[in-house]
Design a protein around this motif. Structure first.
Motif, PDB file in Angstrom:
ATOM      1  N   LEU A 106      37.728  37.853   8.116  1.00  0.00           N
ATOM      2  CA  LEU A 106      36.312  37.719   8.464  1.00  0.00           C
ATOM      3  C   LEU A 106      35.491  37.318   7.245  1.00  0.00           C
ATOM      4  O   LEU A 106      34.570  36.486   7.350  1.00  0.00           O
ATOM      5  CB  LEU A 106      35.795  39.028   9.056  1.00  0.00           C
ATOM      6  CG  LEU A 106      36.236  39.348  10.489  1.00  0.00           C
ATOM      7  CD1 LEU A 106      35.853  40.772  10.869  1.00  0.00           C
ATOM      8  CD2 LEU A 106      35.610  38.357  11.464  1.00  0.00           C
ATOM      9  N   ASP A 107      35.820  37.902   6.120  1.00  0.00           N
ATOM     10  CA  ASP A 107      35.110  37.547   4.888  1.00  0.00           C
ATOM     11  C   ASP A 107      35.374  36.097   4.513  1.00  0.00           C
ATOM     12  O   ASP A 107      34.458  35.372   4.099  1.00  0.00           O
ATOM     13  CB  ASP A 107      35.543  38.469   3.749  1.00  0.00           C
ATOM     14  CG  ASP A 107      34.864  38.113   2.448  1.00  0.00           C
ATOM     15  OD1 ASP A 107      33.628  38.230   2.356  1.00  0.00           O
ATOM     16  OD2 ASP A 107      35.585  37.697   1.504  1.00  0.00           O
ATOM     17  N   CYS A 117      38.980  44.447  16.217  1.00  0.00           N
ATOM     18  CA  CYS A 117      39.595  45.145  15.073  1.00  0.00           C
ATOM     19  C   CYS A 117      39.038  44.591  13.758  1.00  0.00           C
ATOM     20  O   CYS A 117      39.786  44.024  12.945  1.00  0.00           O
ATOM     21  CB  CYS A 117      41.117  45.005  15.110  1.00  0.00           C
ATOM     22  SG  CYS A 117      41.880  45.503  16.666  1.00  0.00           S
ATOM     23  N   PRO A 118      37.724  44.734  13.523  1.00  0.00           N
ATOM     24  CA  PRO A 118      37.128  44.150  12.317  1.00  0.00           C
ATOM     25  C   PRO A 118      37.687  44.727  11.023  1.00  0.00           C
ATOM     26  O   PRO A 118      37.747  44.027  10.008  1.00  0.00           O
ATOM     27  CB  PRO A 118      35.628  44.450  12.481  1.00  0.00           C
ATOM     28  CG  PRO A 118      35.578  45.622  13.414  1.00  0.00           C
ATOM     29  CD  PRO A 118      36.729  45.442  14.346  1.00  0.00           C
ATOM     30  N   GLU A 119      38.088  46.004  11.041  1.00  0.00           N
ATOM     31  CA  GLU A 119      38.634  46.608   9.821  1.00  0.00           C
ATOM     32  C   GLU A 119      39.985  45.985   9.474  1.00  0.00           C
ATOM     33  O   GLU A 119      40.271  45.703   8.304  1.00  0.00           O
ATOM     34  CB  GLU A 119      38.800  48.124   9.996  1.00  0.00           C
ATOM     35  CG  GLU A 119      37.511  48.887  10.234  1.00  0.00           C
ATOM     36  CD  GLU A 119      37.105  48.879  11.701  1.00  0.00           C
ATOM     37  OE1 GLU A 119      37.886  48.348  12.534  1.00  0.00           O
ATOM     38  OE2 GLU A 119      36.009  49.374  12.016  1.00  0.00           O
ATOM     39  N   GLU A 120      40.801  45.765  10.495  1.00  0.00           N
ATOM     40  CA  GLU A 120      42.131  45.207  10.268  1.00  0.00           C
ATOM     41  C   GLU A 120      42.050  43.774   9.760  1.00  0.00           C
ATOM     42  O   GLU A 120      42.896  43.333   8.969  1.00  0.00           O
ATOM     43  CB  GLU A 120      42.940  45.254  11.566  1.00  0.00           C
ATOM     44  CG  GLU A 120      44.368  44.732  11.435  1.00  0.00           C
ATOM     45  CD  GLU A 120      45.145  44.869  12.725  1.00  0.00           C
ATOM     46  OE1 GLU A 120      46.257  44.300  12.806  1.00  0.00           O
ATOM     47  OE2 GLU A 120      44.654  45.544  13.663  1.00  0.00           O
ATOM     48  N   TYR A 121      41.039  43.042  10.188  1.00  0.00           N
ATOM     49  CA  TYR A 121      40.922  41.635   9.795  1.00  0.00           C
ATOM     50  C   TYR A 121      39.705  41.406   8.890  1.00  0.00           C
ATOM     51  O   TYR A 121      39.088  40.337   8.930  1.00  0.00           O
ATOM     52  CB  TYR A 121      40.807  40.757  11.050  1.00  0.00           C
ATOM     53  CG  TYR A 121      42.018  40.842  11.946  1.00  0.00           C
ATOM     54  CD1 TYR A 121      43.200  40.168  11.625  1.00  0.00           C
ATOM     55  CD2 TYR A 121      41.996  41.609  13.110  1.00  0.00           C
ATOM     56  CE1 TYR A 121      44.319  40.250  12.438  1.00  0.00           C
ATOM     57  CE2 TYR A 121      43.120  41.696  13.932  1.00  0.00           C
ATOM     58  CZ  TYR A 121      44.271  41.016  13.589  1.00  0.00           C
ATOM     59  OH  TYR A 121      45.380  41.104  14.395  1.00  0.00           O
ATOM     60  N   ALA A 122      39.397  42.389   8.080  1.00  0.00           N
ATOM     61  CA  ALA A 122      38.224  42.298   7.206  1.00  0.00           C
ATOM     62  C   ALA A 122      38.333  41.131   6.235  1.00  0.00           C
ATOM     63  O   ALA A 122      37.346  40.417   5.990  1.00  0.00           O
ATOM     64  CB  ALA A 122      38.039  43.613   6.442  1.00  0.00           C
ATOM     65  N   SER A 123      39.528  40.906   5.663  1.00  0.00           N
ATOM     66  CA  SER A 123      39.686  39.813   4.692  1.00  0.00           C
ATOM     67  C   SER A 123      39.507  38.460   5.368  1.00  0.00           C
ATOM     68  O   SER A 123      38.900  37.542   4.802  1.00  0.00           O
ATOM     69  CB  SER A 123      41.065  39.893   4.025  1.00  0.00           C
ATOM     70  OG  SER A 123      42.105  39.793   4.980  1.00  0.00           O
ATOM     71  N   THR A 164      32.534  36.235  15.509  1.00  0.00           N
ATOM     72  CA  THR A 164      32.920  37.259  16.479  1.00  0.00           C
ATOM     73  C   THR A 164      32.015  37.270  17.715  1.00  0.00           C
ATOM     74  O   THR A 164      32.306  37.955  18.690  1.00  0.00           O
ATOM     75  CB  THR A 164      32.898  38.660  15.843  1.00  0.00           C
ATOM     76  OG1 THR A 164      31.602  38.907  15.279  1.00  0.00           O
ATOM     77  CG2 THR A 164      33.958  38.767  14.752  1.00  0.00           C
ATOM     78  N   ASP A 189      29.897  33.322   9.840  1.00  0.00           N
ATOM     79  CA  ASP A 189      29.410  34.704   9.846  1.00  0.00           C
ATOM     80  C   ASP A 189      29.044  35.187  11.252  1.00  0.00           C
ATOM     81  O   ASP A 189      28.691  36.358  11.437  1.00  0.00           O
ATOM     82  CB  ASP A 189      28.213  34.866   8.905  1.00  0.00           C
ATOM     83  CG  ASP A 189      27.068  33.921   9.242  1.00  0.00           C
ATOM     84  OD1 ASP A 189      27.228  33.071  10.154  1.00  0.00           O
ATOM     85  OD2 ASP A 189      26.003  34.025   8.603  1.00  0.00           O
ATOM     86  N   ARG A 238      33.472  33.829   6.782  1.00  0.00           N
ATOM     87  CA  ARG A 238      32.053  33.855   6.415  1.00  0.00           C
ATOM     88  C   ARG A 238      31.786  32.937   5.239  1.00  0.00           C
ATOM     89  O   ARG A 238      30.830  32.151   5.233  1.00  0.00           O
ATOM     90  CB  ARG A 238      31.628  35.292   6.103  1.00  0.00           C
ATOM     91  CG  ARG A 238      30.175  35.435   5.668  1.00  0.00           C
ATOM     92  CD  ARG A 238      29.867  36.857   5.238  1.00  0.00           C
ATOM     93  NE  ARG A 238      30.712  37.289   4.127  1.00  0.00           N
ATOM     94  CZ  ARG A 238      30.516  36.937   2.860  1.00  0.00           C
ATOM     95  NH1 ARG A 238      29.493  36.131   2.537  1.00  0.00           N
ATOM     96  NH2 ARG A 238      31.314  37.368   1.913  1.00  0.00           N
TER      97      ARG A 238
END
Length: 256
Positions: free
Chosen positions: A212-213, A204-210, A160, A157, A216
């Motif tokens: 990042l989740d 680009c957190p939106e582009e790699y949201a999955s 980044t 988590d 986490r």
């Protein structure tokens, strides 16, 4: 003594620039192009005056120093063009070689201030894998040897907040599975947009949201960690500026 005063001004300007560039490199892993301009102007004026003084009193040593400075500048540019050296690091070395050909604070060290700086930086950079290996052994971590020397586990988590590349292939499921990637995966991640690049994840957190989740939920994640080379360059420059060469020190220890 007074003939070295211009180089002292240039050397201090380069040092301030290196410290600022190191700070940028730590924060963003990039160094702004205009970072080099002030020292280039100050150093350019100072070194021109220095070489003018040498021209009035020519010597073989001055010719050798001038030739080495030109060779180092060309060599760094060629290495950067070939992808063997980062452009920021190459610009730093070119700035140093061009504006501070010799140290004004100590006896001249062979083969030149710039090359001694680069040698010092290389030795310092080699200490990082050793430190990571010792840290991972003390923590009783288990990973391929190359990763034990070049990486560490970080909380998923907070990934980044770090720099480097994800060193595991993590697959979603019940349970989540993971497999260590080969060392070459970091090189491939540099050449394309990839979720393995922590910089991409951060920018680009939106582009790699999955992804990042997933990182986490995976808990700790192995990453490769590279110290920005501007830091070893800066430390190596400070040492060389005061006449200390790690290469010479190692040779003295080895050969007595």
């Amino acid at each position: 003594m007074y003939e070295l005063l211009p180089l002292a001004v240039s050397a201090i300007a380069v040092l301030v620039t290196f410290l600022y560039a190191s700070w940028q490199d730590i924060k963003t892993r990039t160094v702004l192009t205009n970072t080099w301009y002030p020292a280039a102007v100050i150093g350019g004026i100072s070194v021109t005056y220095f070489w003018y003084q040498q021209y009035l009193q020519p010597s073989n040593v001055a010719v050798i120093v001038f030739a080495i400075s030109i060779i180092v500048c060309v060599m760094m540019w060629m290495f950067a063009r070939a992808g063997m050296f980062g452009w920021a690091d190459a610009k730093a070395m070119i700035l140093l070689a061009a504006t501070v050909p010799i140290t004004p604070f100590a006896a001249w060290i062979v083969p030149s201030l710039a090359l001694s700086t680069l040698l010092n930086a290389s030795v310092i950079a080699l200490l990082v894998p050793l430190a990571l290996l010792i840290q991972n052994i003390l923590r009783k971590e288990k990973a391929p040897f190359w990763l034990m020397c070049s990486g560490m586990q970080v909380p998923g988590d907070t990934i980044t907040k770090h720099f480097g590349f994800v060193a595991e292939e993590i697959t979603d499921g019940d349970p989540i599975t993971r497999e260590f990637l080969p060392a070459s995966s970091s090189i491939r991640a540099l050449k394309k947009n990839s979720a393995l690049s922590i910089r991409n994840l951060r920018e680009c957190p939106e582009e790699y949201a999955s992804e990042l989740d997933l990182y986490r939920r995976a808990g700790a994640v192995w990453i490769t960690y590279g110290v920005p080379f501007m830091i070893p360059i800066t430390i190596g420059y400070i040492l060389a500026l005061f006449g200390f060469s790690l290469g010479d020190a190692i040779l003295m220890v080895v050969f007595g």
